[in-house]
Design a protein around this motif. Structure first.
Motif, PDB file in Angstrom:
ATOM      1  N   GLN A  56       0.688  -1.247   0.094  1.00 58.47           N
ATOM      2  CA  GLN A  56      -0.043  -0.023   0.051  1.00 58.47           C
ATOM      3  C   GLN A  56       0.892   1.116  -0.022  1.00 58.47           C
ATOM      4  N   GLY A  57       0.295   2.455  -0.693  1.00 52.80           N
ATOM      5  CA  GLY A  57       1.234   3.478  -0.742  1.00 52.80           C
ATOM      6  C   GLY A  57       1.091   4.458  -1.671  1.00 52.80           C
ATOM      7  N   HIS A  58       1.959   5.370  -1.842  1.00 52.13           N
ATOM      8  CA  HIS A  58       1.636   6.515  -2.945  1.00 52.13           C
ATOM      9  C   HIS A  58       3.148   6.934  -3.261  1.00 52.13           C
ATOM     10  N   GLN A  59       3.224   7.371  -4.528  1.00 52.95           N
ATOM     11  CA  GLN A  59       4.653   8.065  -4.623  1.00 52.95           C
ATOM     12  C   GLN A  59       4.042   9.676  -5.039  1.00 52.95           C
ATOM     13  N   PHE A  60       4.419  10.450  -4.559  1.00 57.87           N
ATOM     14  CA  PHE A  60       3.988  11.763  -5.026  1.00 57.87           C
ATOM     15  C   PHE A  60       5.065  12.169  -5.924  1.00 57.87           C
ATOM     16  N   SER A  61       4.128  13.186  -6.762  1.00 60.56           N
ATOM     17  CA  SER A  61       5.069  13.621  -7.871  1.00 60.56           C
ATOM     18  C   SER A  61       6.115  14.725  -7.581  1.00 60.56           C
ATOM     19  N   ARG A  62       6.040  15.453  -6.450  1.00 58.98           N
ATOM     20  CA  ARG A  62       6.830  16.548  -6.376  1.00 58.98           C
ATOM     21  C   ARG A  62       6.736  17.283  -5.134  1.00 58.98           C
ATOM     22  N   GLY A  63       7.651  17.665  -4.290  1.00 62.42           N
ATOM     23  CA  GLY A  63       7.682  18.750  -3.289  1.00 62.42           C
ATOM     24  C   GLY A  63       7.212  18.264  -2.042  1.00 62.42           C
ATOM     25  N   THR A  64       6.896  17.124  -1.657  1.00 61.28           N
ATOM     26  CA  THR A  64       6.461  16.765  -0.326  1.00 61.28           C
ATOM     27  C   THR A  64       7.873  16.922   0.761  1.00 61.28           C
ATOM     28  N   ASN A  65       8.872  16.384   0.192  1.00 62.37           N
ATOM     29  CA  ASN A  65      10.056  16.550   1.139  1.00 62.37           C
ATOM     30  C   ASN A  65       9.801  15.990   2.460  1.00 62.37           C
ATOM     31  N   PHE A  66       9.312  14.819   2.480  1.00 66.53           N
ATOM     32  CA  PHE A  66       9.072  14.076   3.645  1.00 66.53           C
ATOM     33  C   PHE A  66      10.100  13.797   4.546  1.00 66.53           C
ATOM     34  N   GLN A  67      10.331  13.865   5.905  1.00 62.05           N
ATOM     35  CA  GLN A  67      11.483  13.946   6.609  1.00 62.05           C
ATOM     36  C   GLN A  67      11.314  12.751   7.754  1.00 62.05           C
ATOM     37  N   CYS A  68      10.196  12.621   8.333  1.00 62.05           N
ATOM     38  CA  CYS A  68       9.967  11.434   9.453  1.00 62.05           C
ATOM     39  C   CYS A  68       8.550  11.310   9.655  1.00 62.05           C
ATOM     40  N   PHE A  69       8.302  10.357  10.180  1.00 64.57           N
ATOM     41  CA  PHE A  69       6.768   9.950  10.444  1.00 64.57           C
ATOM     42  C   PHE A  69       6.632   9.182  11.646  1.00 64.57           C
ATOM     43  N   ALA A  70       5.263   8.770  12.073  1.00 67.67           N
ATOM     44  CA  ALA A  70       4.727   8.129  13.416  1.00 67.67           C
ATOM     45  C   ALA A  70       3.683   7.576  13.165  1.00 67.67           C
ATOM     46  N   SER A  71       3.240   6.506  13.856  1.00 69.46           N
ATOM     47  CA  SER A  71       1.676   6.113  13.800  1.00 69.46           C
ATOM     48  C   SER A  71       1.051   6.070  15.091  1.00 69.46           C
ATOM     49  N   THR A  72      -0.190   6.082  15.115  1.00 67.17           N
ATOM     50  CA  THR A  72      -1.062   5.999  16.239  1.00 67.17           C
ATOM     51  C   THR A  72      -1.346   4.954  16.472  1.00 67.17           C
ATOM     52  N   GLY A  73      -2.047   4.599  17.874  1.00 66.22           N
ATOM     53  CA  GLY A  73      -2.654   3.286  18.037  1.00 66.22           C
ATOM     54  C   GLY A  73      -3.447   2.589  16.943  1.00 66.22           C
ATOM     55  N   ASP A  74      -4.208   3.382  16.173  1.00 67.20           N
ATOM     56  CA  ASP A  74      -5.259   2.769  15.460  1.00 67.20           C
ATOM     57  C   ASP A  74      -4.390   2.790  13.972  1.00 67.20           C
ATOM     58  N   GLY A  75      -3.285   3.034  13.785  1.00 69.00           N
ATOM     59  CA  GLY A  75      -2.470   2.742  12.616  1.00 69.00           C
ATOM     60  C   GLY A  75      -2.613   4.224  11.723  1.00 69.00           C
ATOM     61  N   SER A  76      -3.068   5.437  12.061  1.00 64.96           N
ATOM     62  CA  SER A  76      -3.229   6.757  11.402  1.00 64.96           C
ATOM     63  C   SER A  76      -1.482   7.119  11.335  1.00 64.96           C
ATOM     64  N   ILE A  77      -1.389   7.884  10.572  1.00 67.41           N
ATOM     65  CA  ILE A  77       0.115   8.345  10.235  1.00 67.41           C
ATOM     66  C   ILE A  77       0.156   9.828  10.366  1.00 67.41           C
ATOM     67  N   VAL A  78       1.164  10.327  10.875  1.00 69.65           N
ATOM     68  CA  VAL A  78       1.557  11.666  10.825  1.00 69.65           C
ATOM     69  C   VAL A  78       2.878  11.915  10.180  1.00 69.65           C
ATOM     70  N   VAL A  79       3.114  12.925   9.304  1.00 68.16           N
ATOM     71  CA  VAL A  79       4.320  12.847   8.513  1.00 68.16           C
ATOM     72  C   VAL A  79       4.821  14.294   8.827  1.00 68.16           C
ATOM     73  N   GLY A  80       6.189  14.452   8.907  1.00 69.72           N
ATOM     74  CA  GLY A  80       6.598  15.724   9.035  1.00 69.72           C
ATOM     75  C   GLY A  80       7.764  16.069   7.875  1.00 69.72           C
ATOM     76  N   SER A  81       7.655  17.163   7.395  1.00 69.02           N
ATOM     77  CA  SER A  81       8.339  17.615   6.097  1.00 69.02           C
ATOM     78  C   SER A  81       9.269  18.617   6.346  1.00 69.02           C
ATOM     79  N   LEU A  82      10.196  18.792   5.153  1.00 69.45           N
ATOM     80  CA  LEU A  82      11.255  19.699   5.191  1.00 69.45           C
ATOM     81  C   LEU A  82      10.775  21.204   5.374  1.00 69.45           C
ATOM     82  N   ASP A  83       9.806  21.485   4.767  1.00 73.34           N
ATOM     83  CA  ASP A  83       9.154  23.034   4.937  1.00 73.34           C
ATOM     84  C   ASP A  83       8.370  23.255   6.132  1.00 73.34           C
ATOM     85  N   GLY A  84       8.358  22.250   6.789  1.00 77.66           N
ATOM     86  CA  GLY A  84       7.775  22.615   8.352  1.00 77.66           C
ATOM     87  C   GLY A  84       6.315  21.910   8.416  1.00 77.66           C
TER      88      GLY A  84
END
Length: 650
Positions: free
Chosen positions: A429-457
């Motif tokens: 499962q997943g997605h390749q974004f075309s441009r500009g997301t600049n993901f840096q880090c991530f974490a998951s909750t108890g139910d599997g939801s996802i938070v992602v931090g980026s280079l632009d803040g």
């Protein structure tokens, strides 16, 4: 070392009476000086007598000389009325010793904000007209105070305001304090500083239109915290979880008790804490197994030596240091990534360690549609996933990719790791974004939801069943998000930047009156302003050369109905701990007399003699009945320590 108040509130001895007396004396000097100046200018050179020539300086021959003479007079006879930017300047000396104190650096000086293309211009008067020849950097705002301070306006200054004292503290190759002579002078400075900071951060002039452009209409409360709805912060508090006793921060760390400190005998690079029997110290030479107890981790178990024949294939593991370790399958298996260098954090695969045998059993490859791809980070599917004995999936992150990997093949069958060659992970499962997301880090909750931090803040929230489009995207405050964590229930997010932590409440009320999190619905414009967790300028300076925040995390729970109690982060030689309940309390004394976003400076510090690798709380199950929190584990390259926290909380 305890709450920072014990050092930052050292006496800056200026009573109101002293202020008034000095200002009256300055006004008298100013009047006398102005009278002399008028006498000097009313009489032309042709009409000057010889006696008056002796009394007065010769009339300057150029405008430059006039300016020079005026500057000389100003330095000799400083006057607040002549200069609305007049301030008193203090310097902190003595560090963290008993002799620490504030000393007067300048009884009266002045500040100015200059736009320039260089920061190394000490002694230069003006650079507003700097042509920038030979400079590649765009002009930026600097704060200049007298001839002693010249610093770029940025978050690295760690500016802290004291409205009731008409005072600001900041770092600029030392720790300084400026006191203003009136409330209006103080307000003018703070407003100008914030405007310059906005422009330096985002590249736009600070005005309403540009703030709307940066934050968006739904997040305008981030730019105007006084207009934001803070009710969600209070509504999110559970009264049953409130800390006992007074919320007044302690001035010493007598409620932090060091239980154990052991030599590691390895160069520790990271911690992999377990919730069951063992935890793991990951080094550049191998993995040290230690035991979990209710008072911390200690006692050496087995050691997996990366170069000792524990892996049978042509792995490059022995040539690089593992940067990320992930426990899986009821903590009987560990995955770890080993980038080739810090400059190139991308990984084409990872290694799997069988903890029970102490053997590295395989090297997995990242591949999609027959093409090798890279990852920069991995994480468990959910907060408690490492305790699942049958777990075969985990999350992956790259600059523009967010996905879930499966160690089974496409038919759901466990792959035979004894086969020659590196088995391939299945992109499930997943997605390749075309441009500009600049993901840096991530974490998951108890139910599997996802938070992602980026280079632009930016911080993006994804539901547990979709990685294609974020349900909510919080704007950045201008600093890259280096690490991110989230509470088990998904209500709170903690982002780490180099100079501050940002705490975000994800709760909102939808049109039907139902309270949800930003992982499960679009928050619209009912978004609370975040809160910042910072070090005081003095503590930031004392933290050491490597005084950047890293790896801020909540305490660790994996059950519904339980609430995280503390937050911990590492800054140089300091491990810094905040009481989570206190941070959420908007009426706490720490938030009084502040400007802008609420910033919490009430914390405890555990100092070490060398830079700290990681600070983390053990699993909540290790919190014994008479203590409110599980032990805190702090690792330096050569030592690991465990601390207990008593019921007296800051």
């Amino acid at each position: 070392m305890g709450g920072s108040h014990s050092r930052e509130d050292l006496d800056i001895s200026d009573s109101e009476d002293e202020y008034e007396t000095e200002r009256e004396e300055e006004e008298e000097e100013e009047e006398e000086e102005e009278d002399n100046y008028e006498d000097c200018t009313d009489e032309t050179p042709d009409r000057s007598s010889s006696s008056s020539s002796k009394r007065r300086p010769k009339t300057p021959s150029s405008l430059d000389e006039v300016e020079s003479k005026l500057k000389a007079l100003k330095l000799k006879y400083p006057s607040a009325a002549q200069n609305p930017n007049a301030v008193k300047l203090y310097l902190h000396i003595g560090g963290n010793t008993p002799k620490a104190k504030w000393v007067t650096s300048e009884k009266l000086t002045s500040y100015s904000f200059l736009k320039t293309s260089r920061i190394d211009g000490r002694g230069e008067e003006e650079e507003d007209d700097d042509d920038g020849e030979g400079e590649c950097e765009d002009p930026f705002w600097v704060l200049k105070v007298g001839f002693k301070i010249r610093v770029k306006v940025s978050a690295e200054m760690q500016l802290k305001t004291f409205k009731d004292q008409r005072r600001v503290d900041f770092v600029a190759q030392g720790v300084w304090a400026m006191k203003f002579l009136s409330d209006d002078d103080y307000k003018i400075f703070v407003t100008k500083f914030q405007d310059c900071l906005f422009e330096n951060t985002y590249g736009y002039e600070s005005n309403e239109a540009n703030k709307l452009k940066v934050y968006g209409k739904d997040f305008i409360g981030w730019a105007k915290p006084e207009a934001a709805d803070d009710s969600m912060w209070e509504d999110a508090d559970d009264s049953l979880l409130k800390s006992p006793g007074s919320a007044t921060p302690l001035r010493a760390n007598q409620d932090l008790t060091e239980e154990f400190e052991e030599e590691a005998n390895v160069g520790i690079q990271s911690l992999a804490l377990g919730a069951l029997d063992n935890s793991f110290l990951v080094s550049d030479s191998g993995i040290q197994v230690v035991k979990n107890y209710s008072d911390g981790i200690h006692g050496k178990g087995g050691f997996v030596n990366f170069s000792g024949g524990n892996y049978r294939s042509s792995s490059n593991l022995v040539h690089s240091t593992p940067k990320k370790a992930l426990l899986m399958r009821a903590e009987t298996s560990m995955l770890f990534m080993s980038p080739m260098s810090d400059a190139k954090p991308h990984n084409t695969g990872l290694h799997q360690l069988d903890i029970e045998t102490g053997k590295i059993v395989t090297e997995w490859k990242f591949e999609k549609d027959g093409t090798d791809i890279t990852m920069t980070d991995i994480a468990n599917d959910s907060k408690g996933a490492q305790l699942d004995p049958s777990g075969s999936t985990f999350l992956g992150l790259d600059d523009n990719r967010l996905c879930r990997w499966d160690m089974r093949d496409k038919n759901g069958i466990v792959q035979n790791l004894a086969n020659a060659g590196a088995p391939v992970l299945n992109w499930s499962q997943g997605h390749q974004f075309s441009r500009g997301t600049n993901f840096q880090c991530f974490a998951s909750t108890g139910d599997g939801s996802i938070v992602v931090g980026s280079l632009d803040g930016k911080i993006r929230l994804y539901s547990s069943n979709s990685m294609r489009q974020a349900k909510t995207a919080f704007p950045g405050l201008g600093s890259p998000i280096r690490h991110v964590d989230v509470t088990y229930d998904g209500r709170w997010i903690l982002g780490t930047t180099d100079t501050y932590l940002i705490l975000i409440c994800t709760l909102f009320t939808d049109k039907n009156g139902t309270t949800k999190t930003g992982f499960n619905g679009r928050m619209g414009n009912k978004i609370a302003a975040p809160r910042l967790l910072k070090l005081t300028p003095l503590d930031s300076h004392l933290a050491g050369v490597n005084n950047k925040f890293h790896k801020a995390q909540f305490s660790w729970v994996t059950e519904n109905g339980k609430q995280e109690r503390h937050l911990v982060a590492t800054v140089g030689k300091f491990s810094v701990i905040w009481n989570f309940q206190q941070v959420k309390n908007g009426s706490h004394e720490c938030y009084q007399n502040q400007e802008g976003l609420k910033s919490c400076y009430c914390y405890k510090i555990v100092p070490k003699d060398e830079s700290i690798v990681d600070s983390r709380f053990m699993h909540d199950k290790f919190a014994v009945s008479d203590l409110p929190e599980a032990p805190l584990v702090i690792a330096t390259p050569m030592k690991v320590s465990s601390f207990s926290i008593s019921s007296r909380q800051c």
